[in-house]
Design a protein around this motif. Structure first.
Motif, PDB file in Angstrom:
ATOM      1  N   ASN A 128       0.823  -1.209   0.000  1.00 52.62           N
ATOM      2  CA  ASN A 128       0.000   0.000   0.000  1.00 52.62           C
ATOM      3  C   ASN A 128       0.862   1.267   0.000  1.00 52.62           C
ATOM      4  O   ASN A 128       0.583   2.209  -0.716  1.00 52.62           O
ATOM      5  CB  ASN A 128      -0.935  -0.013   1.227  1.00 52.62           C
ATOM      6  CG  ASN A 128      -2.074   0.978   1.081  1.00 52.62           C
ATOM      7  OD1 ASN A 128      -2.480   1.317  -0.029  1.00 52.62           O
ATOM      8  ND2 ASN A 128      -2.588   1.447   2.206  1.00 52.62           N
ATOM      9  N   ASP A 129       1.913   1.255   0.844  1.00 49.44           N
ATOM     10  CA  ASP A 129       2.745   2.451   1.030  1.00 49.44           C
ATOM     11  C   ASP A 129       3.919   2.448   0.048  1.00 49.44           C
ATOM     12  O   ASP A 129       4.992   1.941   0.342  1.00 49.44           O
ATOM     13  CB  ASP A 129       3.249   2.504   2.480  1.00 49.44           C
ATOM     14  CG  ASP A 129       3.912   3.833   2.803  1.00 49.44           C
ATOM     15  OD1 ASP A 129       3.973   4.712   1.922  1.00 49.44           O
ATOM     16  OD2 ASP A 129       4.383   3.988   3.946  1.00 49.44           O
ATOM     17  N   GLY A 130       3.654   3.013  -1.089  1.00 44.65           N
ATOM     18  CA  GLY A 130       4.659   3.067  -2.153  1.00 44.65           C
ATOM     19  C   GLY A 130       4.171   2.314  -3.378  1.00 44.65           C
ATOM     20  O   GLY A 130       4.282   2.790  -4.503  1.00 44.65           O
ATOM     21  N   GLY A 157      12.721   8.410  -2.537  1.00 47.30           N
ATOM     22  CA  GLY A 157      13.149   9.066  -1.294  1.00 47.30           C
ATOM     23  C   GLY A 157      12.093   9.819  -0.520  1.00 47.30           C
ATOM     24  O   GLY A 157      12.425  10.746   0.221  1.00 47.30           O
ATOM     25  N   GLU A 158      10.807   9.430  -0.692  1.00 47.52           N
ATOM     26  CA  GLU A 158       9.785  10.094   0.147  1.00 47.52           C
ATOM     27  C   GLU A 158       9.988   9.716   1.608  1.00 47.52           C
ATOM     28  O   GLU A 158       9.842  10.542   2.513  1.00 47.52           O
ATOM     29  CB  GLU A 158       8.374   9.689  -0.314  1.00 47.52           C
ATOM     30  CG  GLU A 158       7.242  10.412   0.423  1.00 47.52           C
ATOM     31  CD  GLU A 158       6.781   9.736   1.709  1.00 47.52           C
ATOM     32  OE1 GLU A 158       6.220  10.417   2.570  1.00 47.52           O
ATOM     33  OE2 GLU A 158       7.003   8.517   1.889  1.00 47.52           O
ATOM     34  N   GLU A 159      10.290   8.447   1.821  1.00 45.95           N
ATOM     35  CA  GLU A 159      10.362   7.930   3.195  1.00 45.95           C
ATOM     36  C   GLU A 159      11.602   8.462   3.926  1.00 45.95           C
ATOM     37  O   GLU A 159      12.701   8.463   3.365  1.00 45.95           O
ATOM     38  CB  GLU A 159      10.417   6.399   3.169  1.00 45.95           C
ATOM     39  CG  GLU A 159       9.201   5.743   2.520  1.00 45.95           C
ATOM     40  CD  GLU A 159       7.970   5.778   3.420  1.00 45.95           C
ATOM     41  OE1 GLU A 159       8.022   6.393   4.509  1.00 45.95           O
ATOM     42  OE2 GLU A 159       6.958   5.189   3.014  1.00 45.95           O
ATOM     43  N   ALA A 160      11.389   8.874   5.173  1.00 45.21           N
ATOM     44  CA  ALA A 160      12.528   9.266   5.999  1.00 45.21           C
ATOM     45  C   ALA A 160      13.257   8.006   6.464  1.00 45.21           C
ATOM     46  O   ALA A 160      12.628   6.977   6.725  1.00 45.21           O
ATOM     47  CB  ALA A 160      12.047  10.055   7.208  1.00 45.21           C
ATOM     48  N   TYR A 270      -1.100  -1.603  10.096  1.00 41.96           N
ATOM     49  CA  TYR A 270      -0.388  -2.261   8.983  1.00 41.96           C
ATOM     50  C   TYR A 270       0.706  -1.351   8.414  1.00 41.96           C
ATOM     51  O   TYR A 270       1.575  -1.794   7.687  1.00 41.96           O
ATOM     52  CB  TYR A 270      -1.345  -2.614   7.836  1.00 41.96           C
ATOM     53  CG  TYR A 270      -2.430  -3.607   8.181  1.00 41.96           C
ATOM     54  CD1 TYR A 270      -2.280  -4.516   9.229  1.00 41.96           C
ATOM     55  CD2 TYR A 270      -3.613  -3.636   7.444  1.00 41.96           C
ATOM     56  CE1 TYR A 270      -3.290  -5.422   9.535  1.00 41.96           C
ATOM     57  CE2 TYR A 270      -4.617  -4.539   7.736  1.00 41.96           C
ATOM     58  CZ  TYR A 270      -4.460  -5.424   8.786  1.00 41.96           C
ATOM     59  OH  TYR A 270      -5.448  -6.320   9.065  1.00 41.96           O
ATOM     60  N   TRP A 271       0.617  -0.072   8.740  1.00 42.38           N
ATOM     61  CA  TRP A 271       1.517   0.949   8.180  1.00 42.38           C
ATOM     62  C   TRP A 271       2.958   0.708   8.654  1.00 42.38           C
ATOM     63  O   TRP A 271       3.205   0.538   9.846  1.00 42.38           O
ATOM     64  CB  TRP A 271       1.025   2.327   8.617  1.00 42.38           C
ATOM     65  CG  TRP A 271       1.856   3.484   8.159  1.00 42.38           C
ATOM     66  CD1 TRP A 271       2.147   3.826   6.883  1.00 42.38           C
ATOM     67  CD2 TRP A 271       2.474   4.468   8.990  1.00 42.38           C
ATOM     68  NE1 TRP A 271       2.913   4.963   6.859  1.00 42.38           N
ATOM     69  CE2 TRP A 271       3.126   5.380   8.141  1.00 42.38           C
ATOM     70  CE3 TRP A 271       2.534   4.665  10.373  1.00 42.38           C
ATOM     71  CZ2 TRP A 271       3.838   6.478   8.629  1.00 42.38           C
ATOM     72  CZ3 TRP A 271       3.242   5.748  10.864  1.00 42.38           C
ATOM     73  CH2 TRP A 271       3.886   6.641   9.990  1.00 42.38           C
ATOM     74  N   HIS A 272       3.887   0.695   7.702  1.00 47.59           N
ATOM     75  CA  HIS A 272       5.316   0.503   8.000  1.00 47.59           C
ATOM     76  C   HIS A 272       5.575  -0.784   8.776  1.00 47.59           C
ATOM     77  O   HIS A 272       6.443  -0.817   9.663  1.00 47.59           O
ATOM     78  CB  HIS A 272       5.891   1.715   8.752  1.00 47.59           C
ATOM     79  CG  HIS A 272       6.027   2.936   7.869  1.00 47.59           C
ATOM     80  ND1 HIS A 272       6.480   4.154   8.333  1.00 47.59           N
ATOM     81  CD2 HIS A 272       5.785   3.101   6.545  1.00 47.59           C
ATOM     82  CE1 HIS A 272       6.490   5.024   7.330  1.00 47.59           C
ATOM     83  NE2 HIS A 272       6.071   4.407   6.236  1.00 47.59           N
ATOM     84  N   THR A 273       4.800  -1.842   8.458  1.00 41.53           N
ATOM     85  CA  THR A 273       5.053  -3.156   9.058  1.00 41.53           C
ATOM     86  C   THR A 273       5.064  -4.209   7.942  1.00 41.53           C
ATOM     87  O   THR A 273       4.691  -3.924   6.790  1.00 41.53           O
ATOM     88  CB  THR A 273       3.963  -3.559  10.077  1.00 41.53           C
ATOM     89  OG1 THR A 273       2.771  -3.911   9.346  1.00 41.53           O
ATOM     90  CG2 THR A 273       3.671  -2.447  11.067  1.00 41.53           C
TER      91      THR A 273
HETATM   92 ZN   LIG Z   1       5.578   5.346   4.371  1.00 43.17          ZN
END
Ligand SMILES: [Zn+2]
Length: 306
Positions: A128-130, A157-160, A270-273
Protein backbone atom coordinates in the motif's frame (compact mmCIF):
# COMPACT_ATOMS: atom_id res chain seq x y z
CA UNK A 1 -14.03 35.46 -47.59
CA UNK A 2 -14.79 33.03 -44.78
CA UNK A 3 -13.00 30.21 -46.60
CA UNK A 4 -9.93 32.37 -47.15
CA UNK A 5 -9.90 33.39 -43.50
CA UNK A 6 -10.05 29.76 -42.32
CA UNK A 7 -7.29 28.86 -44.76
CA UNK A 8 -5.17 31.75 -43.46
CA UNK A 9 -5.70 30.68 -39.83
CA UNK A 10 -4.72 27.10 -40.62
CA UNK A 11 -1.54 28.19 -42.40
CA UNK A 12 -0.71 30.61 -39.57
CA UNK A 13 -1.32 27.84 -37.06
CA UNK A 14 0.90 25.47 -39.00
CA UNK A 15 3.66 28.08 -39.26
CA UNK A 16 3.78 28.68 -35.50
CA UNK A 17 4.05 24.95 -34.96
CA UNK A 18 0.49 24.16 -34.02
CA UNK A 19 -0.10 20.46 -33.57
CA UNK A 20 -3.28 18.41 -33.43
CA UNK A 21 -5.93 19.38 -30.90
CA UNK A 22 -5.64 16.82 -28.15
CA UNK A 23 -8.61 15.59 -26.14
CA UNK A 24 -8.87 17.35 -22.78
CA UNK A 25 -10.76 14.46 -21.30
CA UNK A 26 -10.27 10.72 -20.89
CA UNK A 27 -13.35 8.63 -20.20
CA UNK A 28 -13.05 7.85 -16.49
CA UNK A 29 -14.51 4.39 -17.09
CA UNK A 30 -11.29 3.51 -18.95
CA UNK A 31 -9.32 3.21 -15.67
CA UNK A 32 -9.03 -0.51 -14.96
CA UNK A 33 -8.46 -1.40 -11.28
CA UNK A 34 -7.16 -4.86 -12.18
CA UNK A 35 -4.46 -3.41 -14.43
CA UNK A 36 -3.39 -1.04 -11.64
CA UNK A 37 -3.39 -3.94 -9.16
CA UNK A 38 -1.14 -5.98 -11.49
CA UNK A 39 1.38 -3.10 -11.56
CA UNK A 40 1.38 -3.03 -7.74
CA UNK A 41 1.96 -6.80 -7.71
CA UNK A 42 4.91 -6.42 -10.13
CA UNK A 43 6.52 -3.81 -7.84
CA UNK A 44 5.89 -5.86 -4.68
CA UNK A 45 7.44 -8.91 -6.36
CA UNK A 46 10.73 -6.95 -6.45
CA UNK A 47 10.81 -7.03 -2.63
CA UNK A 48 11.75 -4.09 -0.35
CA UNK A 49 12.62 -1.04 -2.51
CA UNK A 50 14.37 1.54 -0.32
CA UNK A 51 16.29 4.45 -1.87
CA UNK A 52 19.70 3.39 -3.19
CA UNK A 53 18.83 -0.33 -3.42
CA UNK A 54 19.12 -2.54 -6.55
CA UNK A 55 15.36 -3.27 -6.21
CA UNK A 56 14.65 0.49 -6.42
CA UNK A 57 16.64 0.66 -9.67
CA UNK A 58 14.63 -2.30 -10.98
CA UNK A 59 11.36 -0.57 -10.02
CA UNK A 60 12.60 2.58 -11.78
CA UNK A 61 13.22 0.62 -15.01
CA UNK A 62 9.80 -1.03 -14.79
CA UNK A 63 8.04 2.33 -14.36
CA UNK A 64 10.03 3.95 -17.20
CA UNK A 65 9.28 1.06 -19.58
CA UNK A 66 5.55 1.24 -18.78
CA UNK A 67 5.49 5.01 -19.37
CA UNK A 68 7.25 4.53 -22.70
CA UNK A 69 4.78 1.83 -23.66
CA UNK A 70 1.98 4.32 -22.95
CA UNK A 71 3.67 6.61 -25.50
CA UNK A 72 4.94 9.23 -23.06
CA UNK A 73 8.17 11.19 -23.24
CA UNK A 74 10.06 9.62 -20.33
CA UNK A 75 12.92 11.06 -18.26
CA UNK A 76 14.84 9.99 -15.18
CA UNK A 77 16.26 12.47 -12.67
CA UNK A 78 19.25 10.73 -11.12
CA UNK A 79 21.06 12.59 -8.33
CA UNK A 80 23.04 12.12 -5.11
CA UNK A 81 21.92 13.45 -1.74
CA UNK A 82 23.17 13.22 1.81
CA UNK A 83 21.09 11.12 4.19
CA UNK A 84 21.47 9.73 7.72
CA UNK A 85 22.86 6.60 5.98
CA UNK A 86 25.45 8.68 4.10
CA UNK A 87 25.26 9.83 0.47
CA UNK A 88 22.73 7.85 -1.57
CA UNK A 89 21.70 7.90 -5.22
CA UNK A 90 18.07 8.83 -5.91
CA UNK A 91 15.96 8.37 -9.06
CA UNK A 92 12.76 10.26 -9.92
CA UNK A 93 10.91 9.05 -13.02
CA UNK A 94 8.83 11.44 -15.13
CA UNK A 95 6.43 10.74 -18.00
CA UNK A 96 5.07 13.67 -20.03
CA UNK A 97 2.07 13.75 -22.37
CA UNK A 98 2.23 15.85 -25.58
CA UNK A 99 1.98 19.61 -25.33
CA UNK A 100 -1.29 21.20 -26.32
CA UNK A 101 -1.00 22.59 -29.87
CA UNK A 102 2.73 22.07 -29.63
CA UNK A 103 3.05 25.07 -27.31
CA UNK A 104 3.89 25.36 -23.63
CA UNK A 105 0.74 25.50 -21.53
CA UNK A 106 -0.44 25.04 -17.98
CA UNK A 107 0.78 21.71 -16.62
CA UNK A 108 -0.93 19.35 -14.20
CA UNK A 109 1.25 16.94 -12.23
CA UNK A 110 0.00 13.58 -10.98
CA UNK A 111 2.47 12.08 -8.52
CA UNK A 112 3.32 9.15 -6.26
CA UNK A 113 6.37 7.96 -4.34
CA UNK A 114 7.66 4.53 -5.33
CA UNK A 115 10.40 3.95 -2.73
CA UNK A 116 9.64 1.88 0.36
CA UNK A 117 10.77 2.77 3.87
CA UNK A 118 14.19 1.41 4.88
CA UNK A 119 13.29 -1.16 7.55
CA UNK A 120 16.19 -3.65 7.54
CA UNK A 121 14.79 -5.77 10.41
CA UNK A 122 11.58 -6.76 8.64
CA UNK A 123 10.52 -7.79 5.12
CA UNK A 124 8.70 -4.58 4.24
CA UNK A 125 7.33 -4.70 0.68
CA UNK A 126 5.09 -1.60 0.86
CA UNK A 127 2.10 -2.97 -1.09
CA UNK A 128 0.00 0.00 0.00
CA UNK A 129 2.74 2.45 1.03
CA UNK A 130 4.66 3.07 -2.15
CA UNK A 131 3.13 0.29 -4.30
CA UNK A 132 -0.58 1.16 -4.55
CA UNK A 133 -0.24 4.78 -5.65
CA UNK A 134 2.51 3.89 -8.15
CA UNK A 135 0.38 1.13 -9.73
CA UNK A 136 -2.58 3.53 -9.93
CA UNK A 137 -0.37 6.22 -11.48
CA UNK A 138 0.88 3.86 -14.20
CA UNK A 139 -2.72 2.99 -15.13
CA UNK A 140 -3.58 6.71 -15.10
CA UNK A 141 -0.70 7.31 -17.50
CA UNK A 142 -2.17 4.75 -19.90
CA UNK A 143 -5.65 6.30 -19.69
CA UNK A 144 -4.58 9.96 -19.92
CA UNK A 145 -1.67 9.57 -22.36
CA UNK A 146 -3.39 11.77 -24.96
CA UNK A 147 -4.47 14.57 -22.62
CA UNK A 148 -2.22 17.61 -23.12
CA UNK A 149 0.33 18.84 -20.60
CA UNK A 150 0.09 16.17 -17.93
CA UNK A 151 3.23 15.02 -16.10
CA UNK A 152 3.30 11.73 -14.22
CA UNK A 153 6.01 11.96 -11.58
CA UNK A 154 7.29 9.03 -9.50
CA UNK A 155 9.35 10.22 -6.54
CA UNK A 156 12.19 8.36 -4.92
CA UNK A 157 13.15 9.07 -1.29
CA UNK A 158 9.78 10.09 0.15
CA UNK A 159 10.36 7.93 3.20
CA UNK A 160 12.53 9.27 6.00
CA UNK A 161 15.33 6.96 7.06
CA UNK A 162 15.08 8.20 10.64
CA UNK A 163 12.68 11.13 10.85
CA UNK A 164 11.71 14.00 8.58
CA UNK A 165 14.28 16.81 8.58
CA UNK A 166 16.11 19.00 6.08
CA UNK A 167 18.26 16.02 4.95
CA UNK A 168 15.84 13.15 5.56
CA UNK A 169 12.58 12.35 3.74
CA UNK A 170 10.81 13.99 0.75
CA UNK A 171 14.19 13.90 -1.02
CA UNK A 172 12.81 13.29 -4.52
CA UNK A 173 10.01 15.86 -4.36
CA UNK A 174 12.29 18.53 -2.87
CA UNK A 175 14.84 17.96 -5.64
CA UNK A 176 12.08 18.01 -8.28
CA UNK A 177 10.76 21.39 -7.04
CA UNK A 178 14.30 22.82 -6.95
CA UNK A 179 14.67 21.80 -10.62
CA UNK A 180 11.36 23.52 -11.45
CA UNK A 181 12.70 26.70 -9.84
CA UNK A 182 16.03 26.44 -11.67
CA UNK A 183 14.19 26.05 -15.00
CA UNK A 184 11.70 28.88 -14.29
CA UNK A 185 8.80 26.42 -14.54
CA UNK A 186 7.09 27.01 -11.19
CA UNK A 187 4.41 29.28 -12.70
CA UNK A 188 3.58 26.69 -15.39
CA UNK A 189 2.47 24.11 -12.82
CA UNK A 190 -1.21 24.71 -12.15
CA UNK A 191 -1.95 21.78 -9.85
CA UNK A 192 -0.32 18.79 -8.18
CA UNK A 193 -2.44 15.75 -7.40
CA UNK A 194 -0.51 13.40 -5.12
CA UNK A 195 -1.59 9.82 -4.49
CA UNK A 196 -0.31 7.90 -1.43
CA UNK A 197 -1.65 4.74 0.28
CA UNK A 198 -4.68 4.39 -2.00
CA UNK A 199 -5.14 0.62 -2.27
CA UNK A 200 -6.64 -0.42 1.11
CA UNK A 201 -9.62 -2.74 0.51
CA UNK A 202 -11.35 -0.71 3.23
CA UNK A 203 -10.95 2.60 1.42
CA UNK A 204 -11.34 5.72 3.55
CA UNK A 205 -9.53 8.75 2.08
CA UNK A 206 -8.84 11.68 4.43
CA UNK A 207 -7.47 14.66 2.55
CA UNK A 208 -4.99 16.38 4.88
CA UNK A 209 -5.89 19.91 5.99
CA UNK A 210 -2.79 21.20 4.21
CA UNK A 211 -4.32 20.62 0.77
CA UNK A 212 -5.39 23.53 -1.48
CA UNK A 213 -9.09 24.29 -0.86
CA UNK A 214 -10.05 24.74 -4.51
CA UNK A 215 -8.56 21.35 -5.43
CA UNK A 216 -10.33 19.70 -2.50
CA UNK A 217 -13.66 21.10 -3.75
CA UNK A 218 -12.97 19.90 -7.30
CA UNK A 219 -11.93 16.48 -6.01
CA UNK A 220 -15.14 16.08 -4.01
CA UNK A 221 -17.14 17.07 -7.11
CA UNK A 222 -15.16 14.59 -9.25
CA UNK A 223 -15.77 11.82 -6.70
CA UNK A 224 -19.49 12.63 -6.79
CA UNK A 225 -19.47 12.46 -10.61
CA UNK A 226 -18.09 8.89 -10.56
CA UNK A 227 -20.32 7.74 -7.68
CA UNK A 228 -17.53 7.55 -5.10
CA UNK A 229 -18.13 10.62 -2.92
CA UNK A 230 -18.59 8.60 0.30
CA UNK A 231 -14.96 7.40 0.17
CA UNK A 232 -13.52 10.92 0.60
CA UNK A 233 -13.48 13.36 3.51
CA UNK A 234 -11.40 16.29 4.67
CA UNK A 235 -9.20 15.73 7.72
CA UNK A 236 -8.49 18.30 10.42
CA UNK A 237 -4.87 17.13 10.51
CA UNK A 238 -1.97 18.13 8.30
CA UNK A 239 0.37 15.54 6.78
CA UNK A 240 3.98 15.97 5.73
CA UNK A 241 4.08 14.31 2.30
CA UNK A 242 5.44 14.94 -1.20
CA UNK A 243 2.85 17.68 -1.84
CA UNK A 244 4.45 19.95 0.81
CA UNK A 245 7.52 21.09 -1.21
CA UNK A 246 5.06 22.18 -3.96
CA UNK A 247 2.84 24.08 -1.49
CA UNK A 248 5.97 25.77 -0.14
CA UNK A 249 6.75 26.93 -3.69
CA UNK A 250 3.23 28.39 -4.05
CA UNK A 251 1.88 25.57 -6.26
CA UNK A 252 -1.66 24.33 -5.50
CA UNK A 253 -1.62 20.70 -4.35
CA UNK A 254 -3.87 18.01 -2.90
CA UNK A 255 -2.79 14.77 -1.17
CA UNK A 256 -5.14 11.83 -1.78
CA UNK A 257 -4.18 9.58 1.14
CA UNK A 258 -5.95 6.94 3.22
CA UNK A 259 -4.12 6.97 6.53
CA UNK A 260 -6.36 4.43 8.27
CA UNK A 261 -4.65 1.21 7.25
CA UNK A 262 -5.11 -1.42 9.90
CA UNK A 263 -6.88 -4.36 11.50
CA UNK A 264 -9.81 -2.27 12.80
CA UNK A 265 -11.60 0.98 12.09
CA UNK A 266 -9.42 4.00 12.93
CA UNK A 267 -6.31 1.81 13.33
CA UNK A 268 -3.12 2.22 11.29
CA UNK A 269 -1.27 -0.90 12.46
CA UNK A 270 -0.39 -2.26 8.98
CA UNK A 271 1.52 0.95 8.18
CA UNK A 272 5.32 0.50 8.00
CA UNK A 273 5.05 -3.16 9.06
CA UNK A 274 5.46 -6.53 7.32
CA UNK A 275 1.64 -6.68 7.25
CA UNK A 276 1.56 -4.14 4.38
CA UNK A 277 0.96 -6.88 1.79
CA UNK A 278 -1.13 -7.47 -1.35
CA UNK A 279 -3.93 -9.30 0.50
CA UNK A 280 -4.91 -6.01 2.20
CA UNK A 281 -5.52 -4.26 -1.15
CA UNK A 282 -8.34 -4.41 -3.67
CA UNK A 283 -8.52 -3.55 -7.38
CA UNK A 284 -11.86 -1.85 -6.65
CA UNK A 285 -10.22 0.69 -4.31
CA UNK A 286 -7.58 1.49 -6.92
CA UNK A 287 -10.38 1.89 -9.47
CA UNK A 288 -12.32 4.39 -7.31
CA UNK A 289 -9.14 6.44 -6.85
CA UNK A 290 -8.13 6.23 -10.51
CA UNK A 291 -11.57 7.05 -11.91
CA UNK A 292 -11.96 9.99 -9.51
CA UNK A 293 -8.53 11.30 -10.51
CA UNK A 294 -9.33 11.04 -14.25
CA UNK A 295 -12.58 12.89 -13.67
CA UNK A 296 -10.74 15.52 -11.61
CA UNK A 297 -8.33 16.09 -14.50
CA UNK A 298 -11.25 16.66 -16.87
CA UNK A 299 -12.86 19.11 -14.40
CA UNK A 300 -9.62 21.08 -14.05
CA UNK A 301 -9.36 21.40 -17.84
CA UNK A 302 -13.03 22.37 -18.14
CA UNK A 303 -12.46 25.13 -15.57
CA UNK A 304 -9.47 26.30 -17.61
CA UNK A 305 -7.27 25.40 -14.66
CA UNK A 306 -8.30 28.46 -12.65
ZN1 LIG B 1 5.58 5.35 4.37
Amino acid sequence: MATKLIFFLCVAGFMIGCGPNLPTEADWHSFDGKRAFNHVQALVNMGPRPAGSPALTKACSYIASQLEEAGLETQEQVFMANTPRGPLQFRNVIGKTPRSNGAPGPIIILASHYDTKYLPDIHFVGANDGGSSSGALLELARCAAMMPNVWFVFFDGEEAIREYSSDDGLVGSKFFVEQLKANNQVDSIKAVILLDMVGDANLNVSLPANSTGKLVEELFAAARDVGGRDYFKLSKNEILDDHVPFLNAGIPAVDIIDFEYGSALGQNDYWHTDKDTMDKLSPRSLEIIGQTTLRLLARLYANRLK
